[in-house]
Design a protein around this motif. Structure first.
Motif, PDB file in Angstrom:
ATOM      1  N   VAL A 310       0.839  -1.196   0.000  1.00 23.20           N
ATOM      2  CA  VAL A 310       0.000   0.000   0.000  1.00 23.20           C
ATOM      3  C   VAL A 310       0.876   1.249   0.000  1.00 23.20           C
ATOM      4  N   ALA A 311       1.850   1.295   0.903  1.00 22.75           N
ATOM      5  CA  ALA A 311       2.719   2.468   1.026  1.00 22.75           C
ATOM      6  C   ALA A 311       3.534   2.697  -0.241  1.00 22.75           C
ATOM      7  N   THR A 312       4.009   1.620  -0.841  1.00 17.74           N
ATOM      8  CA  THR A 312       4.797   1.742  -2.072  1.00 17.74           C
ATOM      9  C   THR A 312       3.928   2.237  -3.219  1.00 17.74           C
ATOM     10  N   SER A 313       2.712   1.708  -3.334  1.00 20.77           N
ATOM     11  CA  SER A 313       1.797   2.130  -4.402  1.00 20.77           C
ATOM     12  C   SER A 313       1.420   3.602  -4.274  1.00 20.77           C
ATOM     13  N   VAL A 314       1.206   4.055  -3.044  1.00 21.81           N
ATOM     14  CA  VAL A 314       0.886   5.459  -2.809  1.00 21.81           C
ATOM     15  C   VAL A 314       2.036   6.345  -3.262  1.00 21.81           C
ATOM     16  N   ARG A 315       3.270   5.923  -2.983  1.00 20.33           N
ATOM     17  CA  ARG A 315       4.428   6.708  -3.392  1.00 20.33           C
ATOM     18  C   ARG A 315       4.585   6.731  -4.916  1.00 20.33           C
ATOM     19  N   HIS A 316       4.152   5.670  -5.580  1.00 16.20           N
ATOM     20  CA  HIS A 316       4.202   5.666  -7.042  1.00 16.20           C
ATOM     21  C   HIS A 316       3.206   6.644  -7.649  1.00 16.20           C
ATOM     22  N   GLY A 317       2.131   6.931  -6.916  1.00 16.20           N
ATOM     23  CA  GLY A 317       1.086   7.803  -7.435  1.00 16.20           C
ATOM     24  C   GLY A 317      -0.071   7.021  -8.026  1.00 16.20           C
ATOM     25  N   CYS A 318      -0.549   5.994  -7.311  1.00 20.32           N
ATOM     26  CA  CYS A 318      -1.662   5.186  -7.804  1.00 20.32           C
ATOM     27  C   CYS A 318      -2.949   6.021  -7.873  1.00 20.32           C
ATOM     28  N   LYS A 319      -3.867   5.564  -8.721  1.00 21.45           N
ATOM     29  CA  LYS A 319      -5.143   6.266  -8.874  1.00 21.45           C
ATOM     30  C   LYS A 319      -6.067   5.961  -7.690  1.00 21.45           C
ATOM     31  N   SER A 320      -6.010   4.723  -7.212  1.00 17.46           N
ATOM     32  CA  SER A 320      -6.758   4.325  -6.022  1.00 17.46           C
ATOM     33  C   SER A 320      -6.049   3.133  -5.400  1.00 17.46           C
ATOM     34  N   ILE A 321      -6.323   2.884  -4.127  1.00 14.85           N
ATOM     35  CA  ILE A 321      -5.698   1.759  -3.445  1.00 14.85           C
ATOM     36  C   ILE A 321      -6.715   1.118  -2.505  1.00 14.85           C
ATOM     37  N   THR A 322      -6.857  -0.207  -2.617  1.00 19.45           N
ATOM     38  CA  THR A 322      -7.754  -0.960  -1.756  1.00 19.45           C
ATOM     39  C   THR A 322      -7.004  -2.175  -1.239  1.00 19.45           C
ATOM     40  N   GLN A 323      -7.209  -2.492   0.015  1.00 20.47           N
ATOM     41  CA  GLN A 323      -6.536  -3.632   0.621  1.00 20.47           C
ATOM     42  C   GLN A 323      -7.582  -4.605   1.163  1.00 20.47           C
ATOM     43  N   PHE A 324      -7.613  -5.817   0.586  1.00 21.03           N
ATOM     44  CA  PHE A 324      -8.565  -6.827   1.017  1.00 21.03           C
ATOM     45  C   PHE A 324      -8.010  -7.613   2.206  1.00 21.03           C
ATOM     46  N   GLU A 325      -8.863  -7.832   3.173  1.00 23.13           N
ATOM     47  CA  GLU A 325      -8.535  -8.688   4.317  1.00 23.13           C
ATOM     48  C   GLU A 325      -9.675  -9.677   4.478  1.00 23.13           C
ATOM     49  N   ILE A 326      -9.370 -10.959   4.440  1.00 29.29           N
ATOM     50  CA  ILE A 326     -10.420 -11.969   4.528  1.00 29.29           C
ATOM     51  C   ILE A 326     -10.967 -12.118   5.945  1.00 29.29           C
ATOM     52  N   MET A 327     -10.186 -11.698   6.930  1.00 24.51           N
ATOM     53  CA  MET A 327     -10.624 -11.777   8.323  1.00 24.51           C
ATOM     54  C   MET A 327     -11.536 -10.590   8.661  1.00 24.51           C
ATOM     55  N   PRO A 328     -12.367 -10.721   9.700  1.00 26.25           N
ATOM     56  CA  PRO A 328     -13.200  -9.586  10.110  1.00 26.25           C
ATOM     57  C   PRO A 328     -12.364  -8.485  10.745  1.00 26.25           C
ATOM     58  N   LYS A 329     -12.914  -7.299  10.825  1.00 25.81           N
ATOM     59  CA  LYS A 329     -12.209  -6.176  11.439  1.00 25.81           C
ATOM     60  C   LYS A 329     -11.978  -6.464  12.918  1.00 25.81           C
ATOM     61  N   PRO A 330     -10.740  -6.320  13.403  1.00 22.10           N
ATOM     62  CA  PRO A 330     -10.449  -6.619  14.808  1.00 22.10           C
ATOM     63  C   PRO A 330     -11.127  -5.615  15.746  1.00 22.10           C
ATOM     64  N   PRO A 331     -11.315  -6.000  17.015  1.00 18.26           N
ATOM     65  CA  PRO A 331     -11.896  -5.074  17.992  1.00 18.26           C
ATOM     66  C   PRO A 331     -10.888  -4.003  18.399  1.00 18.26           C
ATOM     67  N   LYS A 332     -11.384  -2.921  18.990  1.00 22.55           N
ATOM     68  CA  LYS A 332     -10.497  -1.830  19.407  1.00 22.55           C
ATOM     69  C   LYS A 332      -9.701  -2.167  20.659  1.00 22.55           C
ATOM     70  N   SER A 333     -10.205  -3.086  21.461  1.00 18.87           N
ATOM     71  CA  SER A 333      -9.499  -3.475  22.680  1.00 18.87           C
ATOM     72  C   SER A 333      -9.555  -4.990  22.827  1.00 18.87           C
ATOM     73  N   ARG A 334      -8.804  -5.526  23.751  1.00 18.91           N
ATOM     74  CA  ARG A 334      -8.751  -6.969  23.957  1.00 18.91           C
ATOM     75  C   ARG A 334     -10.136  -7.532  24.263  1.00 18.91           C
ATOM     76  N   THR A 335     -10.406  -8.725  23.737  1.00 18.93           N
ATOM     77  CA  THR A 335     -11.618  -9.446  24.095  1.00 18.93           C
ATOM     78  C   THR A 335     -11.304 -10.387  25.253  1.00 18.93           C
ATOM     79  N   PRO A 336     -12.333 -10.909  25.941  1.00 20.23           N
ATOM     80  CA  PRO A 336     -12.074 -11.850  27.033  1.00 20.23           C
ATOM     81  C   PRO A 336     -11.260 -13.070  26.603  1.00 20.23           C
ATOM     82  N   GLY A 337     -11.350 -13.440  25.328  1.00 20.52           N
ATOM     83  CA  GLY A 337     -10.594 -14.590  24.842  1.00 20.52           C
ATOM     84  C   GLY A 337      -9.175 -14.261  24.431  1.00 20.52           C
TER      85      GLY A 337
END
Length: 494
Positions: A310-337
């Motif tokens: 992502v950082a390298t593409s931004v420095r090249h001057g990409c038109k848009s940048i999207t990053q896929f993550e197959i996992m769900p968005k992590p929580p903001k703080s620790r979970t009990p598990g």
């Protein structure tokens, strides 16, 4: 401990990174550094915690808890607080050959298990470590330390990444004559071509350490691919021992309809390698790299390598940048598990996402996304990716969690350049075939943590090639441990 009441008096502070819209205009390191006095205040926060989990190096909950190389963190924090910087670097180098690397690129599992982190922000251990080694270089304290005598034993180390360098350094200190073989044109492996310059400067940091090792007696032969340019039998005939530190460089590919034969899709490692080589060779003027300029870029993979893309593409001057993550968005703080002192599996924004957000106005990451099809134009070049949203549910047959498509969630994303950063499957097999090395079920080199020995007498293995894809700090741990095992073997056969 440092100052007994330091953690009560001082708040955690980190030196500010250079502003995103400024740093994307160059390839220089984006971190800045505190003064020695400012860092001394941060070291004062290291508390009298009784049991310092920060340097435990345990595997808990499937991840590292504490420092894998068992850095004596409370000890050198106290020395920094007392202004004893020379003693602090001596204590740091007892456990870590390359703190200038880990102080820049390690995710700091030590901070995740810091006892202060139970009630307040953890001690800034990573920044403390980086300041100690950088200050030592500034003061001229880091000098070549060749061994006083040689054993007459010769060792070949194959690969010059973190494990190979650590192994070579330790064996050289023990008095053995070490030759490191590296197939790339510059030594450093992952440190040289797998991590971008803005995160780890190649000339000022990596090659500085290589030069120091050369002055200590380590020989580097670049442009030599063992198993191709030099066969296994040649090494076994000319060296008393061989240590394989080749890394886990076989990338995981995208399994999606239309992937085969599609132009414009590249593995992240190839994208990053070519960019850094062109940067070092010609400051990108030779055009010998995969450019993201004016392209819709999609990065598949949410780890550190994906962020670097992502950082390298931004420095090249990409038109848009999207990053896929197959996992769900992590929580903001620790979970009990996910309790302390496990590594906190929480939401973080790394430098690449910060830069993309500064340019395009939003976080580039899309969570719970699985690519199902590569759409190509008439010339066979990628023009779009088809995806579905997924939910992680237990599979009825295996009982394991697996991504399940969400009905009605299909989406098409325009894409001119796709970068696959989905991790690695293991070491490349041709070299292992040449040596006749036995492998694990996951195709890694079969060698235990007790002796790091392979099935071939005198041949050892360390790093990602043995344990699978991991952190730089684990590579250093493995290289040091394999060197100790190799040294025992050599001295028993003396």
């Amino acid at each position: 401990m440092a100052k007994p009441t330091g953690f009560l008096e001082y708040e955690r502070a980190l030196s500010p990174d250079r502003a995103p819209l400024t740093r994307i205009k160059d390839w220089e390191e984006f971190h800045t550094a505190f003064s020695a006095e400012e860092q001394r205040v941060q070291a004062a926060r290291c508390m009298d915690c009784g049991t310092p989990f920060c340097h435990s190096g345990l595997m808990i909950g499937g991840g590292a808890s504490g420092c894998p190389i068992n850095n004596l963190i409370p000890e050198w924090n106290e020395l920094v607080y007392r202004g004893l910087w020379k003693d602090a670097i001596a204590r740091l180098l007892k456990t870590n050959n390359f703190p200038e690397f880990t102080g820049r690129v390690c995710p700091a599992p030590c901070e995740g298990s810091c006892t202060l982190g139970l009630i307040d922000p953890s001690v800034s251990i990573k920044a403390d470590e980086c300041k100690i080694i950088d200050y030592a270089f500034e003061q001229g304290w880091i000098k070549p330390c060749p061994p006083e005598s040689r054993t007459g034993k010769r060792v070949a180390v194959v690969g010059s990444g973190p494990s190979g360098l650590a192994c070579a350094a330790q064996l050289n200190y023990a008095g053995h004559s070490v030759t490191v073989f590296e197939r790339a044109d510059r030594p450093g492996g992952l440190l040289m071509y797998g991590i971008p310059n803005m995160k780890l400067d190649k000339t000022r940091v990596v090659l500085r350490r290589i030069k120091l090792m050369e002055e200590e007696g380590v020989v580097f032969q670049t442009g030599v691919e063992v198993g191709k340019d030099k066969d296994a039998q040649s090494l076994l005939a000319n060296f008393d021992a061989v240590v394989l530190c080749t890394g886990a460089t076989l990338p995981r590919d995208l399994a999606a309809e239309g992937r085969e034969g599609a132009d414009g899709i590249h593995f992240a490692v190839d994208f990053l390698h070519a960019n850094t080589k062109s940067l070092l060779d010609s400051k990108l003027t030779d055009g010998s790299y995969i450019s993201a300029k004016d392209k819709h870029v999609i990065v598949i993979g949410g780890g550190d390598t994906g962020t670097d893309c992502v950082a390298t593409s931004v420095r090249h001057g990409c038109k848009s940048i999207t990053q896929f993550e197959i996992m769900p968005k992590p929580p903001k703080s620790r979970t009990p598990g996910n309790p302390w002192p496990e590594w906190p599996k929480i939401f973080r924004t790394d430098y690449g996402q910060e830069e993309a957000e500064a340019v395009f106005g939003h976080d580039p990451r899309a969570y719970g996304v699985m690519t199902t099809q590569v759409e190509k134009d008439e010339a066979g070049h990628v023009r779009a990716l088809h995806t579905v949203q997924v939910e992680w549910k237990k599979d009825a047959k295996s009982g394991r969690f697996a991504p399940m498509p969400v009905a009605g969630s299909k989406k098409i994303w325009p894409a001119d350049l796709v970068l696959i950063a989905m991790g690695f499957l293991g070491p490349e097999q041709a070299l292992l075939d040449d040596f006749g090395i036995e492998r694990t079920a996951r195709s890694n080199i079969a060698a235990s943590e007790t002796d790091y020995a392979t099935n071939i007498p005198g041949v050892f293995a360390a790093g990602d090639a043995r344990r699978g894809q991991s952190l730089v700090v684990w590579g250093i741990h493995e290289g040091r441990a394999a060197a100790a095992a190799c040294d025992r073997y050599l001295m028993q056969t003396a």
